[in-house]
Scaffold this motif. Structure first.
Motif, short mmCIF file in Angstrom:
data_model
loop_
_atom_site.label_atom_id
_atom_site.label_comp_id
_atom_site.label_asym_id
_atom_site.label_seq_id
_atom_site.Cartn_x
_atom_site.Cartn_y
_atom_site.Cartn_z
N LEU A 146 0.81 -1.22 0.00
CA LEU A 146 0.00 0.00 0.00
C LEU A 146 0.84 1.27 0.00
CD1 LEU A 146 -2.63 -1.21 2.60
CD2 LEU A 146 -2.99 -0.95 0.15
N ASP A 147 2.10 1.18 0.38
CA ASP A 147 2.96 2.35 0.43
C ASP A 147 3.87 2.38 -0.80
OD1 ASP A 147 5.01 4.25 1.00
OD2 ASP A 147 4.59 4.06 3.15
N PRO A 148 3.71 3.40 -1.68
CA PRO A 148 4.54 3.46 -2.88
C PRO A 148 6.04 3.53 -2.60
CG PRO A 148 2.73 5.03 -3.00
CD PRO A 148 2.76 4.51 -1.60
N ASP A 149 6.41 3.98 -1.40
CA ASP A 149 7.82 4.10 -1.04
C ASP A 149 8.31 2.92 -0.21
OD1 ASP A 149 8.20 6.63 -2.31
OD2 ASP A 149 7.14 7.57 -0.65
N ASN A 150 7.56 1.84 -0.22
CA ASN A 150 7.96 0.66 0.55
C ASN A 150 9.31 0.16 0.03
OD1 ASN A 150 8.17 -2.01 1.72
ND2 ASN A 150 5.98 -1.89 2.13
N PRO A 151 10.34 0.13 0.87
CA PRO A 151 11.68 -0.20 0.40
C PRO A 151 11.99 -1.69 0.33
CG PRO A 151 11.79 0.40 2.70
CD PRO A 151 10.34 0.53 2.29
N ILE A 152 11.15 -2.52 0.93
CA ILE A 152 11.51 -3.93 1.06
C ILE A 152 10.45 -4.89 0.52
CG2 ILE A 152 10.61 -4.14 3.43
CD1 ILE A 152 13.78 -5.82 1.86
N ILE A 153 9.21 -4.45 0.37
CA ILE A 153 8.19 -5.30 -0.23
C ILE A 153 8.03 -4.93 -1.71
CG2 ILE A 153 5.80 -6.11 -0.12
CD1 ILE A 153 7.62 -6.97 2.22
N CYS A 154 7.37 -3.83 -2.02
CA CYS A 154 7.30 -3.29 -3.38
C CYS A 154 6.97 -4.40 -4.39
CB CYS A 154 8.59 -2.57 -3.71
SG CYS A 154 8.50 -1.52 -5.17
N THR A 155 7.87 -4.70 -5.32
CA THR A 155 7.60 -5.68 -6.37
C THR A 155 7.59 -7.12 -5.87
OG1 THR A 155 9.94 -5.67 -6.98
CG2 THR A 155 8.47 -4.23 -8.23
N ARG A 156 7.91 -7.32 -4.60
CA ARG A 156 7.78 -8.67 -4.03
C ARG A 156 6.32 -8.99 -3.76
NH1 ARG A 156 11.14 -8.65 1.23
NH2 ARG A 156 10.79 -10.90 1.20
N ALA A 157 5.47 -7.97 -3.70
CA ALA A 157 4.04 -8.17 -3.49
C ALA A 157 3.36 -8.39 -4.84
CB ALA A 157 3.43 -6.95 -2.80
N SER A 195 7.10 2.58 4.91
CA SER A 195 8.23 3.01 4.09
C SER A 195 9.55 2.73 4.79
CB SER A 195 8.13 4.51 3.78
OG SER A 195 8.07 5.27 4.97
N THR A 196 9.52 1.82 5.77
CA THR A 196 10.71 1.44 6.54
C THR A 196 11.08 -0.01 6.27
OG1 THR A 196 10.12 2.99 8.30
CG2 THR A 196 11.71 1.27 8.86
N ASP A 197 12.36 -0.28 6.05
CA ASP A 197 12.86 -1.64 5.87
C ASP A 197 13.18 -2.22 7.24
OD1 ASP A 197 14.15 -3.99 5.26
OD2 ASP A 197 15.78 -3.07 4.12
N SER A 198 12.52 -3.31 7.60
CA SER A 198 12.73 -3.91 8.92
C SER A 198 14.10 -4.55 9.06
CB SER A 198 11.63 -4.94 9.22
OG SER A 198 11.51 -5.88 8.17
N HIS A 199 14.85 -4.67 7.96
CA HIS A 199 16.24 -5.11 8.09
C HIS A 199 17.09 -4.03 8.76
CE1 HIS A 199 14.80 -7.80 4.90
NE2 HIS A 199 15.75 -8.62 5.29
N LEU A 200 16.62 -2.78 8.66
CA LEU A 200 17.39 -1.65 9.17
C LEU A 200 16.79 -1.03 10.43
CD1 LEU A 200 18.03 0.05 5.72
CD2 LEU A 200 19.66 -1.31 7.04
#
Length: 503
Positions: A146-157, A195-200
């Motif tokens: 749902l977040d266009p700026d998602n840094p870690i899901i994006c095209t994985r969804a 918009s936050t990567d949980s790796h970081l």
């Protein structure tokens, strides 16, 4: 596998063997040819480790090592792998498939022929997994992006539509489970609206419980009904649900996932080496206490076991809770089929992957008269984004005029193709492009007479370039996707893809 007794503890050695069963540790495929590393991994098998999550390696090497490791323990090892883009995502010599968003762009769920192609591709991934020895493919991703700026899901969804995500998820689960493997829905209760990567860092999702249930959790609810064997919890903080991250939350794992959704399978944590949990103490004990069955990718399995022993000794976790997890692990391992897959046609899988990529290319905006590009047309090609991804691009030699980057470009004609390369990767922190490069592209579009912007990666970058005459989404930076775009621009292929997300 014997369950840990409910009353009284056996010897420390036996106790440790039970506790190692709760862990899936990291296996670096590139290192298994080195005898000291191989011995270290086989030593973990001897200690009773529950399994490994595989990163990298060559097909023959991995198959040999996994067979060797599986011959040691009394019960099968879980061999997990992030293979959302096919086994080739991890293992050299196997087939790379398009990302999940590209699959959704290519496949019309209302078309029976498309559904059969989807089933064939998922079956190909499952067969290659079995060929290597991977019995727990960590698919499908059930996050609703749902977040266009998602840094870690994006095209994985698959999509930003929960019903679309749920439909694709059900197909993946059915095929994977019917192949005798353990499917895994991730990342509960939904990593798509941040918009936050949980790796970081630890993402904080500030939405109501109602919205969470209606959107993010909907695909997981349907996955449970479809018979998914395991679900991975994300390192996500949702204050309206609990003040602890989901992977350490009893409210999320035990009350919401177990009781409310009725899930009886395995609950895995996301990787415990991620920085989202860096400020939290005694993580393995808290995860188990909250309802996890498997601790995925802890930094050090031996230290993790000692922390669990300390947790039992202090009474923070109970023998009963550990016993519940062990029983679920035993049940899951009994389901694993050891039958090998014979005569896998890897060449056929490559063709299938290419076919899906070809029909995933989406024409987001079109200005009549520009496409197809005339043969020998003088077009300037501009590369933007991650230079590592376009250094050897087939686009480089395709256009007859010049190739350059947006930095310091001098235009030599009035028609320009701007190829923007992005990548979704752990620890990166972004799936888009820098603001300064964004501005340079926007200025370029205003200067030239005609402009074509192609996104090789996140389609969301296209929303910044609406003034361009043509916008094309290709979803990934692979050579296969780039060649598909060339064929579409030449008119040899139709733009068949449909954009699975709103821009």
């Amino acid at each position: 596998m014997n369950n840990m007794p409910q009353k009284g503890m056996e010897s420390l050695t036996s106790l440790k063997k039970y506790l190692y069963q709760l862990i899936i540790g990291r296996l670096d495929g590139e290192r298994i040819r080195h005898d000291p590393y191989r011995a270290e991994m086989l030593n973990l098998v001897g200690k009773g480790i529950g399994g490994f999550i595989v990163f990298g390696g060559k097909k023959g090497d991995m198959r040999f090592f996994i067979n060797e490791a599986q011959a040691i323990p009394e019960t099968p090892l879980f061999i997990a792998a992030d293979i959302e883009r096919g086994v080739g995502q991890q293992i050299e010599g196997c087939t790379p498939f398009p990302c999940q968003m590209a699959v959704a762009a290519a496949i019309d769920r209302n078309n029976l022929r498309d559904e059969l192609i989807l089933e064939e591709s998922v079956r190909a991934v499952a067969d290659e997994a079995k060929d290597i020895g991977i019995n727990m493919p960590l698919i499908p991703v059930l996050d609703v992006n749902l977040d266009p700026d998602n840094p870690i899901i994006c095209t994985r969804a698959f999509s930003d539509n929960p019903h679309e995500v749920a439909w694709f998820g059900r197909v993946y689960i059915r095929i994977v489970e019917n192949s005798g493997l353990i499917s895994c829905g991730k990342h509960f209760p939904g990593h798509g609206d941040t918009s936050t990567d949980s790796h970081l860092l630890l993402p904080v999702i500030g939405k109501s419980r109602h919205d969470l249930m209606e959107v993010d959790i909907l695909p997981f609810r349907e996955a449970v009904q479809a018979g998914v064997s395991s679900i991975m919890t994300g390192h996500l903080l949702i204050p309206t649900v609990d003040d602890m991250p989901a992977s350490l939350s009893k409210e999320v794992m035990t009350n919401l996932l177990r009781k409310e959704l009725g899930f009886e399978g395995l609950i895995l944590t996301d990787a415990l080496n991620m920085r989202a949990l860096k400020n939290i103490e005694n993580v393995p004990v808290q995860c188990m206490k909250a309802g996890a069955d498997i601790l995925l990718h802890p930094p050090d399995p031996d230290i993790t076991v000692q922390e669990l022993i300390n947790g039992l000794a202090s009474g923070e976790i109970t023998e009963k809770r550990i016993g519940e997890a062990l029983r679920r692990i035993e049940t899951a391992k009994k389901k694993l089929q050891k039958s090998a897959v014979e005569n896998i046609d890897y060449q056929k899988h490559i063709m299938l992957s290419s076919r899906i990529t070809d029909v995933s290319i989406s024409l987001v905006k079109n200005t009549s008269g520009l496409l197809p590009l005339p043969e020998h047309d003088k077009v300037c090609i501009i590369f933007a984004g991650d230079h590592e991804l376009f250094r050897t691009s087939p686009l480089n030699g395709y256009f007859s005029n010049i190739s350059a980057t947006t930095d310091g470009i001098e235009l030599q004609n009035n028609k320009c193709v701007i190829a923007v390369f992005t990548n979704v990767a752990a620890w990166k922190g972004s799936s888009g492009i820098a603001d300064n490069e964004k501005k340079r592209i926007q200025e370029l579009i205003r200067k030239v007479h005609r402009s074509i912007v192609i996104s090789f990666g996140s389609p969301y970058v296209l929303r910044h370039f609406q003034e361009a005459d043509i916008l094309i989404a290709a979803y990934e930076a692979t050579e296969q996707a780039q060649k598909a775009v060339i064929k579409c621009m030449e008119g040899r292929l139709d733009f068949s893809g449909r954009l699975p997300v709103g821009l």
